[in-house]
Design a protein around this motif. Structure first.
Motif, short mmCIF file in Angstrom:
data_model
loop_
_atom_site.label_atom_id
_atom_site.label_comp_id
_atom_site.label_asym_id
_atom_site.label_seq_id
_atom_site.Cartn_x
_atom_site.Cartn_y
_atom_site.Cartn_z
N ILE A 281 0.89 -1.14 -0.02
CA ILE A 281 -0.02 0.01 -0.09
C ILE A 281 0.93 1.19 0.10
O ILE A 281 0.55 2.31 -0.76
CB ILE A 281 -0.98 -0.10 1.22
N ALA A 282 2.01 1.21 0.82
CA ALA A 282 2.76 2.50 0.51
C ALA A 282 3.53 2.60 -0.45
O ALA A 282 3.56 3.68 -1.19
CB ALA A 282 3.87 2.08 1.76
N ILE A 283 3.79 1.58 -1.55
CA ILE A 283 4.30 1.76 -2.83
C ILE A 283 3.18 2.31 -3.63
O ILE A 283 3.50 3.17 -4.44
CB ILE A 283 4.64 0.34 -3.36
N TRP A 284 2.09 1.71 -3.50
CA TRP A 284 0.82 2.29 -4.20
C TRP A 284 0.82 3.88 -4.17
O TRP A 284 0.66 4.73 -4.83
CB TRP A 284 -0.29 1.69 -3.67
N GLY A 289 0.00 8.09 -10.06
CA GLY A 289 0.36 8.47 -11.24
C GLY A 289 1.28 7.67 -11.97
O GLY A 289 1.34 8.04 -13.33
N HIS A 290 1.99 6.83 -11.68
CA HIS A 290 2.73 5.70 -12.21
C HIS A 290 2.09 4.30 -12.43
O HIS A 290 2.21 3.56 -11.25
CB HIS A 290 4.29 5.79 -11.81
N TYR A 291 1.47 3.90 -13.52
CA TYR A 291 0.78 2.89 -13.42
C TYR A 291 1.74 1.52 -13.02
O TYR A 291 1.11 0.86 -12.24
CB TYR A 291 0.19 2.53 -14.89
N VAL A 292 2.93 1.30 -13.31
CA VAL A 292 3.50 0.20 -13.42
C VAL A 292 3.88 0.08 -11.96
O VAL A 292 3.63 -1.01 -11.35
CB VAL A 292 4.88 0.11 -14.09
N TRP A 293 4.45 1.14 -11.31
CA TRP A 293 4.75 0.99 -9.73
C TRP A 293 3.37 1.06 -8.93
O TRP A 293 3.61 0.34 -7.82
CB TRP A 293 5.29 2.24 -9.36
N MET A 294 2.38 1.60 -9.25
CA MET A 294 1.05 1.16 -8.53
C MET A 294 0.52 -0.14 -8.57
O MET A 294 0.10 -0.87 -7.39
CB MET A 294 -0.06 2.27 -9.12
N VAL A 295 0.74 -0.69 -9.87
CA VAL A 295 0.35 -2.20 -9.88
C VAL A 295 1.61 -3.08 -9.17
O VAL A 295 1.05 -3.97 -8.44
CB VAL A 295 0.03 -2.57 -11.19
N ALA A 296 2.71 -2.71 -9.10
CA ALA A 296 3.59 -3.46 -8.43
C ALA A 296 3.32 -3.35 -7.14
O ALA A 296 3.29 -4.19 -6.24
CB ALA A 296 5.17 -2.85 -8.72
N ALA A 362 -4.77 4.73 4.52
CA ALA A 362 -4.44 3.10 4.49
C ALA A 362 -2.96 2.54 5.20
O ALA A 362 -2.99 1.89 6.10
CB ALA A 362 -4.64 2.56 3.08
N VAL A 363 -1.91 3.31 4.79
CA VAL A 363 -0.83 3.23 5.40
C VAL A 363 -0.84 3.23 6.75
O VAL A 363 -0.29 2.46 7.71
CB VAL A 363 0.27 3.97 4.73
#
Length: 379
Positions: A281-284, A289-296, A362-363
């Motif tokens: 959730i912290a990475i999200w 704004g950055h799809y790849v990182w949000m999905v990661a 959430a974090v």
């Protein structure tokens, strides 16, 4: 009777129930558009639904404890079929919400009773593994059912997703009616056992942890689709991929947890699983704004979500082994309480356009959950 076929029928039933409960999160945009209401109001399908599940899971488990299990499980699935089919015939949000609440009230005892049936039909030496097999239905609902609903709703409409749920429920109902032995009865639920559990300090802490874990996740989970669309302009395919990675992560994480829990113990495995959720959730939040990182981030989050719940169940059973069934029922209510609280917080933030804040709230909740898990070791 094929002894292994009954658990498979129960697994399919859990898959149907899990998919029907999670489905609105995967089609929130389509439901909002077709029913003519905002995203915040549409999220009531999740928020109020979770509240109904919270109340009805223990109450109906008690009220139906003397019923024949085959009749009970089949009636639940029949209600799932009828409510989903009738929902496709209306464009009224109020009608869809009412039908969903009726469906969820009926569906609330399915999973606890499916586990109870395993206790009646499986040999003692295979009982734990059979229960784990039946509960794979929920992991598969997240890994396959939710992305499937997202894909169907985006291409053909949410009504077709509901029809698919009804068809799967009909298949599960037919299999259970065919294969599950008649006149199966579990011991009646003892209300006194719940009172004893509430006086157990460790059980109190563990139930509160479950509420925190689910609250933190559902601040975001209900709104994953709209938030991804807002931050990254993700199309339905991109949103479907995100849900699929979440479910695959959950499946893999749960399998891994069952392999390491023997060596690490339920406490450490619970801590690691919840840390995975919080990290994801912290990475999200940090990569909005950055799809790849949000999905990661969603995938890392997914690795921990199912395992964290499994470890909570294991720790509750260990805390009160003589009242394991009642402890699991209470934990189910805690799960749905957390879902309702998290969805309500997320909805309040979303309708006020505080989109970025959802991730950080959430974090914060997950950090509190980790602190209570650490404290629970000494409870």
């Amino acid at each position: 009777m094929n002894a292994r076929f009954v658990p498979t029928a129960l697994l399919l039933g859990n898959f149907v129930i899990g998919t029907s409960i999670m489905a609105p999160a995967g089609m929130l945009n389509e439901l909002s558009r077709d029913l003519g209401v905002g995203i915040g109001q549409t999220s009531l399908l999740v928020t109020l639904g979770a509240a109904v599940l919270c109340l009805c899971s223990p109450l109906l488990s008690w009220a139906t404890s003397r019923m024949d299990r085959r009749k009970l499980l089949c009636v639940i699935l029949l209600v799932v079929i009828v409510t989903h089919l009738v929902s496709t015939l209306t464009t009224s949000f109020a009608a869809v919400l009412l039908l969903r609440l009726v469906m969820l009230a009926a569906a609330a005892p399915f999973t606890p009773q499916a586990a109870a049936v395993v206790g009646l039909i499986a040999p003692v030496e295979r009982r734990s593994s059979t229960i784990a097999y039946v509960f794979l239905g929920w992991s598969l609902a997240a890994a396959a059912g939710l992305p499937l609903m997202t894909a169907i709703a985006s291409r053909f409409g949410w009504q077709y997703g509901f029809v698919v749920i009804a068809i799967m429920a009909a298949v599960s109902c037919a299999l259970l009616a065919w294969r599950l032995p008649p006149k199966l009865h579990t011991p009646a639920v003892d209300l006194k056992a719940w009172g004893d559990l509430f006086r157990n300090r460790l059980v109190q802490v563990l139930l509160f942890i479950t509420i925190l874990q689910m609250s933190g996740q559902f601040v975001i989970f209900t709104f994953i689709g709209p938030l991804l669309a807002h931050f990254t302009q993700a199309d339905p395919n991109g949103i479907g991929i995100a849900f699929a990675l979440y479910g695959i992560g959950g499946f893999l994480g749960n399998v891994a947890a069952t392999q390491v829990v023997g060596g690490l113990g339920a406490f450490r495995t619970s801590l690691l699983s919840t840390l995975s959720v919080g990290t994801g959730i912290a990475i999200w939040a940090a990569s909005a704004g950055h799809y790849v990182w949000m999905v990661a981030g969603i995938f890392v989050w997914g690795l921990g979500f199912a395992a964290a719940n499994s470890m909570q169940q294991a720790r509750l059973v260990a805390a009160a082994p003589a009242q394991a069934g009642s402890a699991v029922a209470l934990n189910t209510s805690a799960l749905y309480t957390g879902q309702a609280i998290g969805s309500a917080i997320g909805s309040a933030l979303f309708v006020q356009a505080h989109y970025l804040a959802t991730g950080y709230v959430a974090v914060a909740i997950m950090i509190v959950a980790l602190a209570f898990i650490a404290r629970s070791r000494h409870a």
